[in-house]
Design a protein around this motif. Sequence first.
Motif, mmCIF file in Angstrom:
data_model
loop_
_atom_site.group_PDB
_atom_site.id
_atom_site.type_symbol
_atom_site.label_atom_id
_atom_site.label_comp_id
_atom_site.label_asym_id
_atom_site.label_seq_id
_atom_site.Cartn_x
_atom_site.Cartn_y
_atom_site.Cartn_z
ATOM 1 N N LEU A 152 10.591 -10.646 13.943
ATOM 2 C CA LEU A 152 11.270 -9.715 14.840
ATOM 3 C C LEU A 152 12.750 -9.658 14.496
ATOM 4 O O LEU A 152 13.420 -10.687 14.418
ATOM 5 C CB LEU A 152 11.085 -10.164 16.296
ATOM 6 C CG LEU A 152 11.705 -9.277 17.367
ATOM 7 C CD1 LEU A 152 11.011 -7.902 17.403
ATOM 8 C CD2 LEU A 152 11.590 -9.952 18.730
ATOM 9 N N ASP A 153 13.253 -8.458 14.287
ATOM 10 C CA ASP A 153 14.683 -8.248 14.057
ATOM 11 C C ASP A 153 15.365 -8.235 15.426
ATOM 12 O O ASP A 153 15.392 -7.211 16.117
ATOM 13 C CB ASP A 153 14.902 -6.925 13.314
ATOM 14 C CG ASP A 153 16.355 -6.662 12.972
ATOM 15 O OD1 ASP A 153 17.260 -7.192 13.663
ATOM 16 O OD2 ASP A 153 16.594 -5.896 12.017
ATOM 17 N N LEU A 154 15.883 -9.396 15.821
ATOM 18 C CA LEU A 154 16.465 -9.543 17.153
ATOM 19 C C LEU A 154 17.652 -8.626 17.391
ATOM 20 O O LEU A 154 17.766 -8.011 18.457
ATOM 21 C CB LEU A 154 16.893 -10.996 17.394
ATOM 22 C CG LEU A 154 15.815 -11.941 17.900
ATOM 23 C CD1 LEU A 154 16.352 -13.360 18.009
ATOM 24 C CD2 LEU A 154 15.276 -11.478 19.240
ATOM 25 N N LYS A 155 18.534 -8.517 16.424
ATOM 26 C CA LYS A 155 19.736 -7.697 16.596
ATOM 27 C C LYS A 155 19.354 -6.238 16.831
ATOM 28 O O LYS A 155 19.857 -5.587 17.761
ATOM 29 C CB LYS A 155 20.649 -7.830 15.384
ATOM 30 C CG LYS A 155 21.950 -7.079 15.525
ATOM 31 C CD LYS A 155 22.878 -7.313 14.355
ATOM 32 C CE LYS A 155 24.156 -6.534 14.558
ATOM 33 N NZ LYS A 155 25.118 -6.745 13.482
ATOM 34 N N GLN A 156 18.464 -5.717 16.023
ATOM 35 C CA GLN A 156 18.058 -4.323 16.163
ATOM 36 C C GLN A 156 17.260 -4.124 17.454
ATOM 37 O O GLN A 156 17.439 -3.122 18.152
ATOM 38 C CB GLN A 156 17.234 -3.891 14.951
ATOM 39 C CG GLN A 156 16.973 -2.404 14.900
ATOM 40 C CD GLN A 156 16.270 -1.972 13.626
ATOM 41 O OE1 GLN A 156 15.712 -2.789 12.898
ATOM 42 N NE2 GLN A 156 16.290 -0.689 13.361
ATOM 43 N N THR A 157 16.413 -5.080 17.788
ATOM 44 C CA THR A 157 15.611 -4.992 19.006
ATOM 45 C C THR A 157 16.503 -4.979 20.237
ATOM 46 O O THR A 157 16.352 -4.125 21.122
ATOM 47 C CB THR A 157 14.608 -6.165 19.078
ATOM 48 O OG1 THR A 157 13.748 -6.106 17.938
ATOM 49 C CG2 THR A 157 13.781 -6.109 20.353
ATOM 50 N N ILE A 158 17.446 -5.903 20.297
ATOM 51 C CA ILE A 158 18.356 -5.970 21.450
ATOM 52 C C ILE A 158 19.215 -4.712 21.514
ATOM 53 O O ILE A 158 19.456 -4.170 22.603
ATOM 54 C CB ILE A 158 19.209 -7.255 21.403
ATOM 55 C CG1 ILE A 158 18.310 -8.469 21.648
ATOM 56 C CG2 ILE A 158 20.341 -7.207 22.432
ATOM 57 C CD1 ILE A 158 18.967 -9.816 21.377
ATOM 58 N N GLY A 159 19.654 -4.218 20.379
ATOM 59 C CA GLY A 159 20.440 -2.984 20.358
ATOM 60 C C GLY A 159 19.663 -1.806 20.931
ATOM 61 O O GLY A 159 20.186 -1.034 21.747
ATOM 62 N N LEU A 160 18.413 -1.670 20.520
ATOM 63 C CA LEU A 160 17.581 -0.579 21.044
ATOM 64 C C LEU A 160 17.255 -0.777 22.519
ATOM 65 O O LEU A 160 17.263 0.181 23.301
ATOM 66 C CB LEU A 160 16.293 -0.453 20.234
ATOM 67 C CG LEU A 160 16.429 0.277 18.905
ATOM 68 C CD1 LEU A 160 15.209 0.048 18.026
ATOM 69 C CD2 LEU A 160 16.645 1.761 19.153
ATOM 70 N N LEU A 161 16.960 -2.009 22.902
ATOM 71 C CA LEU A 161 16.691 -2.280 24.314
ATOM 72 C C LEU A 161 17.902 -1.951 25.178
ATOM 73 O O LEU A 161 17.764 -1.383 26.264
ATOM 74 C CB LEU A 161 16.259 -3.734 24.511
ATOM 75 C CG LEU A 161 14.848 -4.079 24.045
ATOM 76 C CD1 LEU A 161 14.652 -5.589 23.999
ATOM 77 C CD2 LEU A 161 13.795 -3.421 24.935
ATOM 78 N N ASN A 162 19.100 -2.279 24.699
ATOM 79 C CA ASN A 162 20.304 -1.935 25.450
ATOM 80 C C ASN A 162 20.500 -0.423 25.525
ATOM 81 O O ASN A 162 20.893 0.111 26.568
ATOM 82 C CB ASN A 162 21.538 -2.623 24.861
ATOM 83 C CG ASN A 162 21.813 -3.949 25.536
ATOM 84 O OD1 ASN A 162 21.741 -4.063 26.762
ATOM 85 N ND2 ASN A 162 22.124 -4.959 24.758
ATOM 86 N N ALA A 163 20.224 0.281 24.448
ATOM 87 C CA ALA A 163 20.324 1.744 24.462
ATOM 88 C C ALA A 163 19.338 2.328 25.478
ATOM 89 O O ALA A 163 19.668 3.262 26.219
ATOM 90 C CB ALA A 163 20.069 2.309 23.066
ATOM 91 N N ILE A 164 18.139 1.765 25.514
ATOM 92 C CA ILE A 164 17.129 2.216 26.478
ATOM 93 C C ILE A 164 17.579 1.916 27.899
ATOM 94 O O ILE A 164 17.475 2.766 28.796
ATOM 95 C CB ILE A 164 15.763 1.566 26.172
ATOM 96 C CG1 ILE A 164 15.182 2.158 24.885
ATOM 97 C CG2 ILE A 164 14.809 1.724 27.351
ATOM 98 C CD1 ILE A 164 13.999 1.388 24.323
ATOM 99 N N MET A 165 18.094 0.721 28.116
ATOM 100 C CA MET A 165 18.561 0.353 29.454
ATOM 101 C C MET A 165 19.670 1.299 29.919
ATOM 102 O O MET A 165 19.661 1.781 31.057
ATOM 103 C CB MET A 165 19.060 -1.092 29.455
ATOM 104 C CG MET A 165 19.447 -1.589 30.820
ATOM 105 S SD MET A 165 19.834 -3.342 30.738
ATOM 106 C CE MET A 165 20.624 -3.538 32.320
ATOM 107 N N GLU A 166 20.617 1.587 29.044
ATOM 108 C CA GLU A 166 21.706 2.510 29.375
ATOM 109 C C GLU A 166 21.162 3.902 29.694
ATOM 110 O O GLU A 166 21.634 4.577 30.617
ATOM 111 C CB GLU A 166 22.705 2.588 28.219
ATOM 112 C CG GLU A 166 23.481 1.313 28.002
ATOM 113 C CD GLU A 166 24.293 1.304 26.713
ATOM 114 O OE1 GLU A 166 24.390 2.364 26.036
ATOM 115 O OE2 GLU A 166 24.839 0.239 26.369
#
Length: 149
Positions: free
Chosen positions: A4-18
Amino acid sequence: MKELDLKQTIGLLNAIMEFELAGVVRYTHYSLMVTGPNRIPIVDFLKAQASESLLHAQQVGEIITGLDDGHPSLKIAPIEESYRHSIRDILAESLTHEKKALDLYKSLLDVVKDASVYLEEFTRTMISNEEMHTLELRKMLRDFSVADV
């Protein structure tokens, strides 16, 4: 399974949350702007969309904080104000919003697929939810003719 690419995953999850938090504001605004004889069921629909967007943001935030180095964003995605508040305009703008949410979740699926069963299943469920929203909005928009625009 791939890693799992954590950095990319967290970045996308944050974009989704926003984006989901922006949906709370968008749908709340729309619910306040509805007028006319069909106001009550449409307001109820929009309020339910706002509540669901908040729930989605909270679910995504919980996932973010469960990942190593996960920190949920305090931002809200930009919200454009069209100043057009006919029922047709509100529903059309809502459809555009849901399509963008769908794209974000599909991007997340590309990253988490074959790397995390939980994240993959969560994302597929969210994609299913967003697809249902787009179907509902398309059905609601069918009653509007070109003359109503």
